[in-house]
Motif scaffolding. Structure first.
Motif, PDB file in Angstrom:
ATOM      1  N   PHE A  42      26.241  14.441  20.438  1.00 17.43           N
ATOM      2  CA  PHE A  42      26.007  15.769  19.895  1.00 17.43           C
ATOM      3  C   PHE A  42      25.053  15.771  18.696  1.00 17.43           C
ATOM      4  N   ASN A  43      25.226  14.839  17.792  1.00 15.76           N
ATOM      5  CA  ASN A  43      24.324  14.734  16.650  1.00 15.76           C
ATOM      6  C   ASN A  43      24.492  13.335  16.075  1.00 15.76           C
ATOM      7  N   GLU A  44      23.715  13.024  15.056  1.00 16.62           N
ATOM      8  CA  GLU A  44      23.703  11.663  14.516  1.00 16.62           C
ATOM      9  C   GLU A  44      24.500  11.527  13.227  1.00 16.62           C
ATOM     10  N   ASN A  45      25.269  12.535  12.870  1.00 20.28           N
ATOM     11  CA  ASN A  45      26.078  12.466  11.658  1.00 20.28           C
ATOM     12  C   ASN A  45      27.401  11.792  11.996  1.00 20.28           C
ATOM     13  N   ILE A  46      27.560  10.546  11.561  1.00 20.97           N
ATOM     14  CA  ILE A  46      28.734   9.762  11.942  1.00 20.97           C
ATOM     15  C   ILE A  46      30.021  10.376  11.416  1.00 20.97           C
ATOM     16  N   SER A  47      29.941  11.159  10.342  1.00 18.68           N
ATOM     17  CA  SER A  47      31.156  11.746   9.768  1.00 18.68           C
ATOM     18  C   SER A  47      31.776  12.798  10.685  1.00 18.68           C
ATOM     19  N   ASN A  48      31.031  13.250  11.689  1.00 16.28           N
ATOM     20  CA  ASN A  48      31.570  14.221  12.642  1.00 16.28           C
ATOM     21  C   ASN A  48      32.299  13.556  13.802  1.00 16.28           C
ATOM     22  N   TYR A  49      32.359  12.231  13.799  1.00 15.85           N
ATOM     23  CA  TYR A  49      32.921  11.527  14.946  1.00 15.85           C
ATOM     24  C   TYR A  49      34.313  10.978  14.639  1.00 15.85           C
ATOM     25  N   HIS A  50      35.071  10.783  15.698  1.00 20.19           N
ATOM     26  CA  HIS A  50      36.434  10.275  15.597  1.00 20.19           C
ATOM     27  C   HIS A  50      36.677   9.270  16.713  1.00 20.19           C
ATOM     28  N   VAL A  51      37.637   8.385  16.479  1.00 22.57           N
ATOM     29  CA  VAL A  51      38.083   7.469  17.521  1.00 22.57           C
ATOM     30  C   VAL A  51      39.531   7.796  17.856  1.00 22.57           C
ATOM     31  N   SER A  52      39.911   7.610  19.114  1.00 22.41           N
ATOM     32  CA  SER A  52      41.264   7.890  19.544  1.00 22.41           C
ATOM     33  C   SER A  52      41.649   6.910  20.640  1.00 22.41           C
ATOM     34  N   CYS A  53      42.796   6.260  20.477  1.00 25.85           N
ATOM     35  CA  CYS A  53      43.254   5.246  21.429  1.00 25.85           C
ATOM     36  C   CYS A  53      44.451   5.741  22.210  1.00 25.85           C
ATOM     37  N   GLY A  54      44.412   5.554  23.524  1.00 24.19           N
ATOM     38  CA  GLY A  54      45.609   5.634  24.323  1.00 24.19           C
ATOM     39  C   GLY A  54      46.244   4.252  24.332  1.00 24.19           C
ATOM     40  N   MET A  55      47.221   4.053  25.188  1.00 25.94           N
ATOM     41  CA  MET A  55      47.855   2.736  25.242  1.00 25.94           C
ATOM     42  C   MET A  55      46.860   1.661  25.638  1.00 25.94           C
ATOM     43  N   ILE A  56      46.026   1.943  26.659  1.00 27.96           N
ATOM     44  CA  ILE A  56      45.067   0.949  27.133  1.00 27.96           C
ATOM     45  C   ILE A  56      43.677   1.547  27.339  1.00 27.96           C
ATOM     46  N   LYS A  57      43.392   2.669  26.667  1.00 30.62           N
ATOM     47  CA  LYS A  57      42.062   3.268  26.721  1.00 30.62           C
ATOM     48  C   LYS A  57      41.642   3.724  25.336  1.00 30.62           C
ATOM     49  N   SER A  58      40.355   4.030  25.192  1.00 27.89           N
ATOM     50  CA  SER A  58      39.829   4.454  23.901  1.00 27.89           C
ATOM     51  C   SER A  58      38.794   5.549  24.097  1.00 27.89           C
ATOM     52  N   PHE A  59      38.700   6.437  23.094  1.00 32.04           N
ATOM     53  CA  PHE A  59      37.719   7.506  23.104  1.00 32.04           C
ATOM     54  C   PHE A  59      36.944   7.508  21.792  1.00 32.04           C
ATOM     55  N   LEU A  60      35.651   7.826  21.874  1.00 35.02           N
ATOM     56  CA  LEU A  60      34.841   8.177  20.713  1.00 35.02           C
ATOM     57  C   LEU A  60      34.370   9.593  20.973  1.00 35.02           C
ATOM     58  N   TYR A  61      34.685  10.520  20.058  1.00 32.42           N
ATOM     59  CA  TYR A  61      34.338  11.907  20.326  1.00 32.42           C
ATOM     60  C   TYR A  61      33.898  12.604  19.044  1.00 32.42           C
ATOM     61  N   SER A  62      33.235  13.731  19.222  1.00 36.77           N
ATOM     62  CA  SER A  62      32.702  14.486  18.099  1.00 36.77           C
ATOM     63  C   SER A  62      33.544  15.708  17.825  1.00 36.77           C
ATOM     64  N   SER A  63      33.590  16.111  16.549  1.00 31.20           N
ATOM     65  CA  SER A  63      34.284  17.340  16.182  1.00 31.20           C
ATOM     66  C   SER A  63      33.355  18.540  16.237  1.00 31.20           C
ATOM     67  N   HIS A  64      32.141  18.315  16.733  1.00 34.93           N
ATOM     68  CA  HIS A  64      31.186  19.397  16.918  1.00 34.93           C
ATOM     69  C   HIS A  64      31.796  20.452  17.832  1.00 34.93           C
ATOM     70  N   PRO A  65      31.604  21.740  17.549  1.00 34.76           N
ATOM     71  CA  PRO A  65      32.286  22.776  18.334  1.00 34.76           C
ATOM     72  C   PRO A  65      31.821  22.906  19.780  1.00 34.76           C
ATOM     73  N   SER A  66      30.652  22.387  20.132  1.00 35.52           N
ATOM     74  CA  SER A  66      30.162  22.526  21.498  1.00 35.52           C
ATOM     75  C   SER A  66      30.745  21.442  22.383  1.00 35.52           C
ATOM     76  N   PHE A  67      31.859  21.777  23.030  1.00 35.09           N
ATOM     77  CA  PHE A  67      32.597  20.785  23.807  1.00 35.09           C
ATOM     78  C   PHE A  67      32.710  21.156  25.282  1.00 35.09           C
ATOM     79  N   SER A  68      31.891  22.103  25.751  1.00 31.43           N
ATOM     80  CA  SER A  68      32.159  22.762  27.026  1.00 31.43           C
ATOM     81  C   SER A  68      32.443  21.817  28.187  1.00 31.43           C
ATOM     82  N   ASN A  69      31.537  20.886  28.485  1.00 32.39           N
ATOM     83  CA  ASN A  69      31.731  20.024  29.654  1.00 32.39           C
ATOM     84  C   ASN A  69      32.896  19.065  29.462  1.00 32.39           C
ATOM     85  N   LEU A  70      32.948  18.428  28.282  1.00 31.41           N
ATOM     86  CA  LEU A  70      34.016  17.480  28.000  1.00 31.41           C
ATOM     87  C   LEU A  70      35.363  18.194  28.012  1.00 31.41           C
TER      88      LEU A  70
END
Length: 343
Positions: free
Chosen positions: A297-325
């Motif tokens: 979404f953009n290059e500002n790392i402060s807008n990003y978050h990491v989230s772990c499931g038991m055996i999976k991981s996500f890197l995602y943005s807090s940017h409001p445009s999330f339509s497809n995801l």
């Protein structure tokens, strides 16, 4: 471990009795055997065999089951492995579901499981657990920390003198690091705490320094030391530079992701399913840095978050445009195989 999926996802919830769409979700949280949705109205709809064993695939409004009718507005919900925890607008903590280890804060011989929320403690500001954990922490408004549940690996940080497998009563954690507790994430047999140094002298444009502390044991030595840690002990790595700060972190069953202000993604722990994103399935006993994917979404790392499931991981943005995801996550959440593939 962060068990929430995404705050602010637009997901409607239908009341089976009235066939009325209640509102949009504020938070979705997933445990090993439960799913819960917090709505903007302060209701929590949940399902799971330890929540509603007669029909584990049916969402029910568990917040409406709280006996005190003045305490039914929920402001946060947290999933444990087989339990769900509710924090009300009155700052009261409730637990529902499995209590085998005492993770609801009661003797499991008298309360093995509960299908209605049970009041655990009053004057609580935050609840911490994890989607693979059978232990929980409650933080009150005075920054006093209490814990209960599974402690076979000292994951409650109670010290060597408290080695009981089950802590079936909320117990004050006596030795916690100085500073403000920002977050605690619970794995299967360990816990990691994020502390913000409130007393450190900071320039006007600098954020307070954040440090990680851990206790318990990783089966894959993911904490960088092959031993039990009985109390919360500072986690150190040469990958952290003096000007680097921790933006976000997340804990899975036995793996950890850390995102820093210098755009570093640091990973370690179990990697049997490739959950560390290293491109292989080699376990990492020592933290390593991996290359960040191209930011969507953009290059500002402060807008990003990491989230772990038991055996999976996500890197995602807090940017409001999330339509497809957003659409993809809703479809995934509704699949019967959801838990199998996500956690």
């Amino acid at each position: 471990m962060r068990s929430e999926l995404y705050r602010g996802m637009f997901l409607s919830v239908t009341d089976d009795k009235s066939n009325k769409v209640t509102d949009y979700s504020e938070l979705i949280t997933v445990g090993n055997n439960n799913e819960a949705i917090l709505t903007k109205e302060g209701n929590v709809f949940a399902k799971g065999k330890d929540i509603y064993p007669r029909n584990p695939n049916e969402f029910i409004n568990i917040s409406s089951l709280i006996e005190d009718t003045n305490d039914r507005i929920i402001k946060d919900v947290v999933s444990g492995r087989y339990s769900i925890y509710l924090l009300t607008s009155n700052q009261n903590a409730y637990g529902i579901g499995d209590n085998y280890y005492g993770q609801i804060g009661f003797d499991s011989e008298t309360l093995e499981r509960t299908e209605k929320p049970i009041l655990m403690m009053k004057n609580i500001s935050k609840i911490f657990s994890g989607n693979s954990s059978d232990h929980v922490f409650l933080l009150n408004s005075n920054q006093e920390l209490f814990g209960c549940g599974d402690n076979i690996s000292s994951q409650l940080g109670l010290g060597k003198s408290r080695k009981e497998q089950r802590i079936q009563k909320l117990t004050k954690i006596q030795k916690i690091p100085k500073g403000k507790i920002i977050d605690i994430q619970c794995g299967y047999s360990h816990s990691i705490m994020l502390i913000e140094d409130e007393n450190q002298n900071q320039n006007q444009n600098q954020n307070p320094k954040r440090k990680l502390y851990s206790c318990g044991y990783y089966e894959y030595n993911g904490l960088g030391r092959n031993e039990y840690t009985y109390e919360f002990t500072e986690f150190k790595s040469s990958l952290f530079e003096n000007d680097d700060n921790i933006l976000d972190f997340s804990v899975g069953k036995e793996h950890t992701l850390i995102l820093t202000s210098n755009s570093k993604l640091i990973v370690f722990g179990d990697n049997e399913y490739g959950q560390l994103g290293t491109g292989n399935t080699k376990n990492q006993s020592i933290p390593i840095q991996i290359e960040l994917p191209k930011l969507r979404f953009n290059e500002n790392i402060s807008n990003y978050h990491v989230s772990c499931g038991m055996i999976k991981s996500f890197l995602y943005s807090s940017h409001p445009s999330f339509s497809n995801l957003e659409e993809d996550l809703i479809k995934l959440f509704r699949r019967k195989e959801f838990l199998q593939y996500f956690i």
